[in-house]
Design a protein around this motif. Structure first.
Motif, PDB file in Angstrom:
ATOM      1  N   GLU A 270       0.821  -1.295  -0.030  1.00 36.68           N
ATOM      2  CA  GLU A 270       0.108  -0.091  -0.005  1.00 36.68           C
ATOM      3  C   GLU A 270       0.738   1.317  -0.014  1.00 36.68           C
ATOM      4  O   GLU A 270       0.223   2.348   0.545  1.00 36.68           O
ATOM      5  CB  GLU A 270      -1.092  -0.082   1.258  1.00 36.68           C
ATOM      6  N   HIS A 303      -8.254  -3.570  -0.988  1.00 34.53           N
ATOM      7  CA  HIS A 303      -7.483  -3.628   0.445  1.00 34.53           C
ATOM      8  C   HIS A 303      -6.277  -2.742   0.461  1.00 34.53           C
ATOM      9  O   HIS A 303      -6.241  -1.767   1.173  1.00 34.53           O
ATOM     10  CB  HIS A 303      -6.823  -5.091   0.612  1.00 34.53           C
ATOM     11  N   HIS A 307      -5.999   0.858   2.583  1.00 34.66           N
ATOM     12  CA  HIS A 307      -5.053   1.176   3.405  1.00 34.66           C
ATOM     13  C   HIS A 307      -4.727   2.700   3.498  1.00 34.66           C
ATOM     14  O   HIS A 307      -3.928   3.243   4.471  1.00 34.66           O
ATOM     15  CB  HIS A 307      -3.590   0.558   3.319  1.00 34.66           C
ATOM     16  N   GLU A 326      -3.849  -4.045   9.621  1.00 35.59           N
ATOM     17  CA  GLU A 326      -4.349  -5.360   8.566  1.00 35.59           C
ATOM     18  C   GLU A 326      -5.564  -5.903   8.837  1.00 35.59           C
ATOM     19  O   GLU A 326      -6.416  -6.047   8.030  1.00 35.59           O
ATOM     20  CB  GLU A 326      -2.841  -6.341   8.862  1.00 35.59           C
ATOM     21  N   TYR A 387      -4.226 -10.983  10.313  1.00 35.80           N
ATOM     22  CA  TYR A 387      -5.147 -10.400   9.194  1.00 35.80           C
ATOM     23  C   TYR A 387      -6.465 -10.879   9.457  1.00 35.80           C
ATOM     24  O   TYR A 387      -7.375 -10.159   9.327  1.00 35.80           O
ATOM     25  CB  TYR A 387      -4.623 -10.785   7.844  1.00 35.80           C
TER      26      TYR A 387
HETATM   27 ZN    ZN Z   1      -2.621  -5.044   3.952  1.00 37.26          ZN
END
Ligand code: ZN
Ligand code: TRP
Length: 871
Positions: A270, A303, A307, A326, A387
């Motif tokens: 990210e 995703h 971020h 996360e 995660y």
């Molecule tokens: Zn991530």
């Protein structure tokens, strides 16, 4: 054994940095084997740090070529430079430090820091890769503004990218070189720094934010592949819109770039304004990608984009807080996929992943809390626990306080901590503040490892109409945590009658202590409880059920997740009893009732094909191994599943063939969830058809392969053929390689398919494939496609009784470790359940692991995994 033991890093040892870096000015003179980096750091002492501390910068494999403070060279006695640290004494309160290093991107096989992928310069700095570029305070709580100048050979690298906005560019006359300068106004830690230089094609788009900012979007890919970035672009634009609506968050720069590279250790990264992706998670076309690929692309693009707020604008104070970004960002991408596709289908798929990856991790020697207390190698903590379990904790918070308070809590978090490096407590405090709920007991979910087991009993008095559910929770000890305390467990539940009527509406019961109970009155009919609807907590449930009750729930529960769960439980129960019977030399159990339920699901499957595909899918070998948990015999598990699929295939053959034919009408390809669901259902039906009649079924599968107008149907046909021993399978695999083997990502699928071929020859097949001219350990996707797929997705092959599967995987891990320790360590986690095997295999796996752990020059990454796995 390894000679030096790496230090243990502890959360309780956290100290604020002694120095801060306000601004970073980087200059890269890029050359493949000799890149010069000049870093000018505007630094000052941290008023909250130790007043007389010397400056200690992190490095990793660096060569220092110059050092100056406020422009004056530092005398030799005032500093000490090694390959992995640079310390300087006698510094003032405010100064500019100039550090020059020389690095070799072409020789960087770890794919951390600055490296070359297919002739493209790219970087990967999370978690601690920046220190492989220059000496720095490589910790996430040191945040700076950045300006980056790059120069490179123009022919080789016409494209020069970094974070933020381009501010200047030009030629360096007479040299064939050019340069560009980028400026990132948002403060960020060094793990979010990125640079890309190469010759790439772009797929361009744009997005207008609600506040009127027009953002230019680029997805850069290998030359000639720009059309294959169209879906990623579509997913990006939908992600931006969704974050605006669902969380009120919009993008904060005029430019957002994504670059796809083929050599990458994980899924994607990210970096601020410049996300870098494994090209597997960008490139797609109907001819080259499966529905699973499309889904992954959508989820990972989202995703990384999400971020920007949860990770970049608010980052982590230290790496123990990794779940802060996360777990929360996984939660956000799962919500996005649920809104874009089918919520129940997404939930089921996410829970399948959680159980397959996280529950297994939590039950073995690598178990750790969502927020660990110690680590030796942070790269080994990018786990399913951080995660996926991390995401489940967010889901529980929303359930406990409700969606409105949850949104208010998120708003407060963004408002309160924007621009900061935060800790989990600060995040949780926001939800406490908006809801008035005491979250102190909930913090245990972050600090205590292990999956709670909730045992449920009930009593019903038909005379008085009183019905009571009793809950008891227990969490088994995990490494370093012998004592466990009760968790706060939200239980969404309802009651169903034997006739399928709803006897009590959906409600939330929260189990706070070790035990708890919930009573109902006015129930003359015997209730069947539907518990943990929507998988309301990441726990295992133990409850004595009759097959009949499960099939009633499968048909009538108002909660789709639990309808799916009920059938899985019925199949799992049958299979575990069959495994036991096989172990005792008896025949597997009869599956007629289950088959009837599946047949009726198939008959009605046109309603919601995506759901039906999941509901009629049998538990995997891995599911069963996890369920059995000790003295695992992979052979007996495989036999029981084969037998059940065959027996059920015969019983459901007619409705399955009919539904299969209906779904076989040719339609133009569309990657949306509904269309993908129809293909998934057809794939499941095909597997039953093949199981019922291998010869006839193989012909059907070959027909599907030949007629397919997309990669999903093609791979589904090959998958269905895998259990069919014989020339058809080999011919189809060979044809696939011939037709598509020139495309790296499709060749990866081919290696992965072969890795899954069941049966006694599978170790030899995989070993032979390691000598295939296109097999290489240099590309992580390729290494994973064959070896990780074999070790994690071919239970009977990896666990071959003679230990040859363990031997093969260990050899590869050993060879990989010298080149890319992160990938080697990840592969070694395939051994994490070795103690749960039956004694013969346990001994063989143990001996292979000990041999590996005894090798000289083990990396810190692999050494850490092996040490914990063997402890
Ligand atoms: Zn991530
Ligand atoms: N932060 C990245 C993500 O979750 C993943 C990541 C962490 C990563 N470390 C990495 C990616 C190393 C590549 C290499 O999106």
């Amino acid at each position: 054994m390894r000679t030096e033991t790496p230090p243990i890093i502890r959360l309780t040892d956290y100290r604020v940095p002694d120095f801060l870096i306000d601004h970073v000015d980087l200059d890269f003179r890029l050359q493949p084997e000799r890149t010069m980096v000049t870093s000018r750091l505007a630094m000052r002492r941290n008023p909250a740090g130790r007043p007389d501390a010397s400056l200690v910068l992190d490095g990793d494999d660096l060569t220092l070529t110059g050092l100056a403070v406020d422009g004056a060279p530092v005398p030799a006695q005032a500093y000490n430079a090694t390959r992995d640290s640079l310390s300087i004494d006698g510094l003032g309160d405010r100064f500019t430090l100039t550090v020059e290093t020389e690095i070799n991107p072409a020789a960087n096989t770890k794919l951390m820091g600055l490296y070359r992928s297919n002739g493209v310069y790219c970087t990967q700095c999370e978690a601690d890769g920046f220190r492989r570029i220059s000496y720095f305070l490589d910790r996430p709580d040191v945040m700076s503004t950045w300006r980056v100048r790059m120069e490179a050979e123009k022919a080789e690298a016409p494209l020069l990218l970094s974070n933020g906005n381009p501010v200047e560019s030009g030629e360096i006359t007479g040299t064939g070189r050019h340069y560009a300068v980028w400026d990132d106004p948002h403060k960020k830690p060094c793990y979010l720094f990125a640079l890309v230089a190469g010759d790439l094609d772009a797929f361009t788009g744009s997005h207008l934010t609600p506040s009127g900012r027009k953002v230019t979007l680029n997805v850069y890919v290998e030359k000639g592949k720009a059309e294959r970035a169209a879906y990623a672009m579509d997913a990006l634009i939908r992600s931006m819109r969704w974050d605006e609506q669902a969380f009120g968050r919009e993008y904060d720069l005029d430019l957002f770039n994504i670059v796809a590279v083929s050599d990458f250790n994980m899924g994607a990264m990210e970096n601020k304004g410049l996300n870098i992706f494994n090209d597997r998670y960008i490139l797609a076309s109907p001819e080259t990608a499966t529905d699973q690929d499309y889904h992954n692309i959508e989820a990972i693009v989202a995703h990384e984009y999400f971020h920007n707020w949860t990770g970049n604008r608010i980052t982590c104070r230290d790496w123990f807080q990794l779940c802060l970004k996360e777990g929360l960002t996984v939660f956000r991408d799962q919500e996005f996929s649920s809104d874009e596709r089918s919520r129940p289908v997404e939930r089921i798929a996410n829970v399948q992943t959680l159980r397959a990856a996280q529950f297994v991790e939590d039950a073995g020697p690598l178990a750790h809390p969502v927020r660990p207390q110690t680590y030796k190698e942070i790269n080994n903590f990018y786990t399913a626990t951080v995660y996926n379990k991390g995401s489940e904790l967010i889901q529980m918070i929303r359930l406990l306080i409700g969606p409105e308070a949850f949104r208010a809590g998120m708003d407060l978090y963004f408002e309160r901590h924007d621009g900061e490096a935060a800790v989990v407590e600060q995040f949780i405090q926001c939800f406490a503040d908006v809801s008035g709920r005491d979250f102190a007991p909930f913090m245990r979910w972050y600090d205590q490892a292990g999956t709670p087991v909730v045992t449920v009993t009930s009593n019903h008095n038909p005379e008085t109409g009183r019905y009571t559910l009793h809950f008891r929770q227990e969490t088994r000890p995990t490494p370093g945590q012998p004592e466990k305390h009760p968790q706060v467990i939200p239980i969404r539940l309802g009651l169903i009658g034997e006739d399928g009527t709803e006897l009590a509406p959906d409600e939330l019961f929260v189990l706070e202590g070790e035990t708890g109970s919930r009573s109902f009155t006015g129930l003359t009919q015997r209730p069947i409880p539907s518990l943990f609807r929507g998988f309301s907590a990441p726990v295992k449930v133990v409850i004595d059920r009759k097959e009949g009750d499960l099939l009633t729930l499968a048909r009538h529960d108002v909660d789709p997740f639990n309808r799916w769960q009920a059938l899985q439980d019925a199949a799992t129960d049958l299979l575990t009893r069959s495994v036991r019977a096989i172990g005792e030399g008896k025949a597997p159990l009869d599956s007629t009732r289950l088959a009837e339920a599946v047949a009726s699901l198939i008959a009605g499957s046109q309603q919601d094909p995506a759901f039906a595909a999941l509901a009629i899918g049998l538990p995997t070998e891995g599911d069963l191994a996890r369920e059995i948990a000790t003295e695992i015999d992979p052979e007996a598990i495989g036999l029981a599943i084969d037998h059940l699929r065959r027996a059920m295939g015969r019983l459901v053959r007619e409705p399955a063939s009919r539904a299969y034919d209906t779904l076989s009408q040719p339609v133009p390809f569309s990657p949306d969830g509904t269309s993908a669901g129809r293909r998934a259902l057809r794939a499941q039906l095909l597997r039953y058809i093949v199981a019922a009649d291998p010869e006839g079924g193989a012909r059907v599968a070959l027909g599907q392969y030949e007629q397919a107008n997309n990669m999903t149907d093609r791979v589904a046909a090959l998958t269905a053929l895998l259990p069919c021993e014989g020339p058809e399978r080999e011919a189809a695999l060979a044809a696939f390689e011939k037709a598509y083997g020139a495309d790296a990502l499709i060749l990866d699928m081919w290696f992965a398919l072969q890795a899954r071929v069941p049966g006694s020859g599978s170790v030899a097949r995989v070993r032979a494939l390691t000598a295939h001219p296109k097999f290489t350990l240099a590309n992580p996707n390729r290494a994973r496609s064959l070896i990780a797929t074999f070790a994690n997705g071919n239970l009977r092959g990896f666990h071959a009784a003679d230990g040859s599967g363990y031997q093969l995987v260990a050899e590869i891990i050993d060879a990989l470790d010298a080149r890319n320790p992160q990938i080697a360590a990840r592969m070694a986690t395939a051994f994490r359940t070795w103690r749960n095997l039956e004694s013969g295999r346990r001994e063989k796996a143990g001996s292979v692991l000990r041999t590996l752990a005894g090798k000289a020059n083990l990396s810190r990454d692999l050494g850490d995994i092996l040490e914990r796995t063997l402890s």
